[in-house]
Design an enzyme around this catalytic site. Structure first.
Site, PDB file in Angstrom:
ATOM      1  N   HIS A   1      13.826  -0.126  14.001  1.00 26.57           N
ATOM      2  CA  HIS A   1      13.160   1.136  14.295  1.00 26.57           C
ATOM      3  C   HIS A   1      12.776   1.186  15.774  1.00 26.57           C
ATOM      4  CE1 HIS A   1       9.381  -1.017  14.331  1.00 26.57           C
ATOM      5  NE2 HIS A   1       9.562  -1.434  13.083  1.00 26.57           N
TER       6      HIS A   1
ATOM      7  N   HIS B   1      11.405  -1.912  17.629  1.00 25.86           N
ATOM      8  CA  HIS B   1      12.410  -2.926  17.969  1.00 25.86           C
ATOM      9  C   HIS B   1      13.222  -2.486  19.185  1.00 25.86           C
ATOM     10  CE1 HIS B   1      12.227  -3.408  13.372  1.00 25.86           C
ATOM     11  NE2 HIS B   1      11.457  -4.338  13.896  1.00 25.86           N
TER      12      HIS B   1
ATOM     13  N   CYS C   1      -0.823 -13.328  -6.114  1.00 27.45           N
ATOM     14  CA  CYS C   1      -0.508 -12.220  -7.021  1.00 27.45           C
ATOM     15  C   CYS C   1       0.770 -12.582  -7.764  1.00 27.45           C
ATOM     16  CB  CYS C   1      -0.310 -10.905  -6.263  1.00 27.45           C
ATOM     17  SG  CYS C   1       0.304  -9.582  -7.346  1.00 27.45           S
TER      18      CYS C   1
ATOM     19  N   CYS D   1       3.525  -9.948  -7.270  1.00 28.60           N
ATOM     20  CA  CYS D   1       4.152 -10.052  -5.950  1.00 28.60           C
ATOM     21  C   CYS D   1       4.805 -11.421  -5.764  1.00 28.60           C
ATOM     22  CB  CYS D   1       3.133  -9.875  -4.829  1.00 28.60           C
ATOM     23  SG  CYS D   1       2.422  -8.240  -4.674  1.00 28.60           S
TER      24      CYS D   1
ATOM     25  N   CYS E   1      -4.984  -7.245  -5.934  1.00 26.39           N
ATOM     26  CA  CYS E   1      -3.817  -7.002  -5.087  1.00 26.39           C
ATOM     27  C   CYS E   1      -3.825  -5.547  -4.626  1.00 26.39           C
ATOM     28  CB  CYS E   1      -2.534  -7.292  -5.863  1.00 26.39           C
ATOM     29  SG  CYS E   1      -1.048  -6.855  -4.948  1.00 26.39           S
TER      30      CYS E   1
ATOM     31  N   HIS F   1      -0.731  -3.958  -6.421  1.00 24.23           N
ATOM     32  CA  HIS F   1      -0.706  -3.843  -7.879  1.00 24.23           C
ATOM     33  C   HIS F   1      -2.050  -3.504  -8.503  1.00 24.23           C
ATOM     34  CE1 HIS F   1       2.941  -6.262  -7.077  1.00 24.23           C
ATOM     35  NE2 HIS F   1       3.424  -5.448  -7.989  1.00 24.23           N
TER      36      HIS F   1
ATOM     37  N   LYS G   1      -0.490   6.888  14.260  1.00 22.22           N
ATOM     38  CA  LYS G   1       0.519   5.881  13.960  1.00 22.22           C
ATOM     39  C   LYS G   1       1.736   6.576  13.359  1.00 22.22           C
ATOM     40  CE  LYS G   1      -1.044   1.251  13.184  1.00 22.22           C
ATOM     41  NZ  LYS G   1      -1.333   0.185  12.252  1.00 22.22           N
TER      42      LYS G   1
ATOM     43  N   LYS H   1       6.501   6.836   7.714  1.00 17.59           N
ATOM     44  CA  LYS H   1       7.413   7.662   6.922  1.00 17.59           C
ATOM     45  C   LYS H   1       6.643   8.720   6.156  1.00 17.59           C
ATOM     46  CE  LYS H   1      11.236   5.280   7.595  1.00 17.59           C
ATOM     47  NZ  LYS H   1      12.462   5.845   8.150  1.00 17.59           N
TER      48      LYS H   1
END
Ligand SMILES: [Zn+2]
Length: 703
Positions: free
Chosen positions: A18, A21, A137, A140, A161, A164, A318, A321
């Site tokens: 992105h 980088h 977790c 996870c 978590c 979760h 920030k 998406k």
């Protein structure tokens, strides 16, 4: 031997490239080109970090082996670096480093062995076996650090978590530890004796206060039964090295540490130490852990660790998406030249601070600084040389008997005025560049553009051309402009290699501006009589309205559009939207007292609500009384001081953000059970209610 080594971080191969980088690579590429231009043998590393549980899991989801998974992500990086002119074929990086390389395994094993033999400054074993205990977790299949879990409401309960919402288990596992706690004094003395070791200074201060606050030993292995995708611990196959230990070591294994063949081919002795460029989110790993490993292994420390800021959207938010405010690399690449992008990011991000990136801002800068600025200076100078001087570089000398006439028509006959200005600017430019202050360097370069523009508009070549007696004066003015362009072509080579070379060729010069050391430029070396090349616009003007329309059409509506994580896992839902190097966000908080902990934030229960009704309150001209559905049995009654700015009926149906756990209070005799979140701006504190552009159920929690 005069050599230089610059690195970007190696990027974790579980998400696609992105803007962040791309930016670090552009900075590294710019530095590498500048060094090469000065005749310094330079090695530029970028690459991918390919081990660890996250890659293992992403691979599993996508039905690939971990190596195939890494190959898949690497193919995107290779495509990106090629499209943006950053790969070897375009004069960019020297190696795309991958931690799955055999020589890396050898090198990192060698470093481990050295640490395993080493004693700390306090005389203890640098590496020891102990037990890693942490919150785990099961869903996870991962240990959670403090910023990755939610602290319990009642003391004694386990944390939950963040992904979760389930309670975590306290799990203990055998692990090797690196005795980081013994290195605080050694590290502090490095920061103190080498003030440039961590840059900029604000970051250095953060790092120092983190180290002063006391260091914990680092768990540097996992049981192979928990994490198998990694470098085995030498002589103990029951353990796999912790991914960060393995990843950081790439900077030395890439150039030959622990591998004779690599050493012959590149040269650890030749190129080390490196300048490490990092985002501020991974500073702690590079400025604390990595130097500590190297101190323990008795390997020379890096030249410096330089942390840059983050890219925010034009409003300072920030990029994410969910907000739909990210810059998509394919969109960027489709609509803008590489040089314009490089110029923009280097000009826009002030060293060490966060920068703002929006397509409109990029178009505006490209049009003002590039098309109207440098591009216009170049095309009008060369066009006039074509028109008035037979397309050959004229003489820069005004004969004695023409000086008076030249002066009378407004020409500064003293060539050293402009030459002196440009030489001084060049020196300043190089100084800023050396300090990696690219934005200031470019400001200085553009002062040269303005100076040349002024010289032309003062001299008015188009008027001089009308008088045969002024022919040589006209030639001298255009010579100075052309010589200025030659200097700019050399100075700007590392920033905009393509445009710089185009300018060079249009001036009729042979070879490449990449081969001219800018500190050796001498005024007047542009040869009279040189036939100029074909004149073309170096920076065509961008039609803003048209381009923005195309960009908006290219940006797929959010929701319908594959996220990075989707692409990486081959369409499977991403369990983890964050980049994996996220542990490092802790570094942000180091020494910055104004920051809060994640659990401070967690105290505020923000919920999505929907306005069911809204009405004015008699005799309270600022207050609106609203009923808001927050997904509970009963809607809440909430008062908000927004009546002067919002028509009540227009609010009905609207999604809002509610502080749901605010103590209820009475306003004008009405109970208010919460608070509507709004921005406030201007002197009057005009409220603007926070809302959502995507559909979201009532009661959903914000976190
Ligand atoms: Zn979980």
């Amino acid at each position: 031997m005069n050599t230089f080594y610059v690195t970007t971080p190696i990027y974790y191969a579980n998400s696609l490239p992105h803007l962040g980088h791309l930016y670090t690579m552009i900075v590294a590429d710019t530095i590498a080109r500048a060094k090469r231009q000065r005749g310094i043998e330079t090695y530029f590393l970028t690459g991918t970090d390919e081990h660890g549980i996250n890659i293992e899991r992403a691979a599993e989801k996508a039905g690939r082996t971990p190596k195939e998974q890494a190959d898949y992500v690497v193919s995107y990086y290779k495509k990106m670096t090629s499209e943006f002119g950053l790969d070897t074929a375009h004069g960019g990086y020297d190696i795309f480093m991958r931690t799955t390389e055999r020589f890396h395994y050898q090198g990192v094993s060698e470093l481990w062995r050295r640490l395993a033999r080493a004693r700390t400054p306090r005389g203890n074993d640098a590496i020891y076996k102990g037990h890693y205990e942490g919150w785990f977790c099961a869903a996870c299949a991962e240990y959670k650090t403090e910023d990755e879990y939610q602290k319990p409401k009642n003391e004694g309960d386990p944390p939950t978590c963040l992904i979760h919402d389930t309670p975590l288990d306290r799990v203990s596992e055998e692990s090797y530890f690196f005795r980081l706690s013994d290195y605080d004094e050694a590290l502090l003395s490095v920061y103190e004796s080498r003030p440039d070791f961590v840059r900029p200074e604000s970051r250095r201060n953060e790092v120092m206060s983190f180290v002063r606050s006391g260091l914990q030993d680092l768990s540097v292995s996992r049981l192979t039964t928990s994490v198998s995708w990694g470098v085995p611990v030498p002589d103990d196959p029951a353990h796999t090295m912790y991914v960060w230990f393995d990843a950081l070591t790439n900077y030395i294994t890439a150039i030959g540490f622990g591998n004779e063949e690599r050493e012959q081919k590149v040269g650890f002795e030749k190129f080390w130490p490196a300048l490490h460029l990092v985002g501020k989110d991974i500073l702690r790993f590079h400025a604390v852990y990595w130097p500590a490993f190297l101190l323990a292994a008795d390997v020379e420390l890096p030249r410096a660790v330089v942390a840059h800021g983050m890219w925010l959207d034009p409003n300072g938010r920030k990029m994410s998406k969910t907000l739909g405010n990210t810059i998509e690399l394919d969109v960027l690449q489709k609509h803008f030249s590489i040089d314009a992008i490089r110029y923009f990011v280097l000009r826009e991000m002030v060293f060490g601070q966060d920068g703002r990136f929006g397509y409109e801002g990029l178009i505006d800068r490209a049009n003002s600084d590039l098309a109207s600025g440098l591009g216009n200076l170049s095309s009008r100078t060369l066009t006039m040389i074509g028109k008035y001087c037979g397309a050959k570089i004229p003489s820069g000398v005004i004969p004695e008997d023409k000086l008076l006439l030249a002066k009378r028509t407004g020409v500064d006959t003293d060539e050293t005025t402009v030459a002196g200005f440009i030489e001084t600017a060049r020196d300043q430019y190089l100084l800023h560049f050396e300090n990696l202050a690219f934005s200031r360097a470019l400001e200085t370069a553009w002062s040269i553009v303005s100076r040349a523009d002024k010289m032309i508009s003062d001299a008015k070549p188009w008027d001089l051309a009308k008088d045969e007696n002024q022919k040589q004066t006209l030639g001298a003015v255009l010579y100075r402009a052309a010589e200025t362009l030659r200097w700019l072509s050399v100075l700007l080579h590392p920033i905009m290699p393509g445009a710089s070379q185009a300018l060079w060729s249009q001036l009729g010069l042979e070879g490449s501006s990449a081969q001219i050391n800018p500190s050796e430029l001498k005024w007047g070396e542009l040869k009279e009589g040189t036939a100029i090349g074909d004149v073309q616009a170096i920076f065509p003007r961008i039609d803003k309205a048209k381009t923005m329309e195309e960009i908006n059409a290219d940006q797929k509506p959010s929701g319908a559009h594959a996220t990075e994580a989707d692409a990486v896992t081959g369409g499977a839902p991403a369990t983890k939207p964050e980049p994996p190097m996220k542990h490092a966000t802790e570094a942000d908080a180091v020494g910055v007292t104004s920051f809060i902990e994640i659990d401070d934030f967690a105290k505020v229960d923000l919920r999505v609500g929907q306005v069911l009704s809204a009405e004015r309150i008699p005799k309270a001209d600022k207050l609106l009384l609203m009923k808001v559905d927050v997904g509970e049995e009963q809607p809440r009654q909430i008062l908000a001081g927004i009546a002067q700015y919002y028509e009540p009926e227009k609010l009905v149906g609207r999604k809002v953000v509610i502080v749901a756990n605010l103590k209820s209070r009475k306003l004008r005799g009405y109970e208010s059970q919460g608070m509507v979140v709004a921005a406030s701006y201007g002197e009057e504190g005009r409220p603007v209610i926070a809302t959502f552009t995507e559909d979201v159920p009532n009661g959903a929690r914000l976190k």
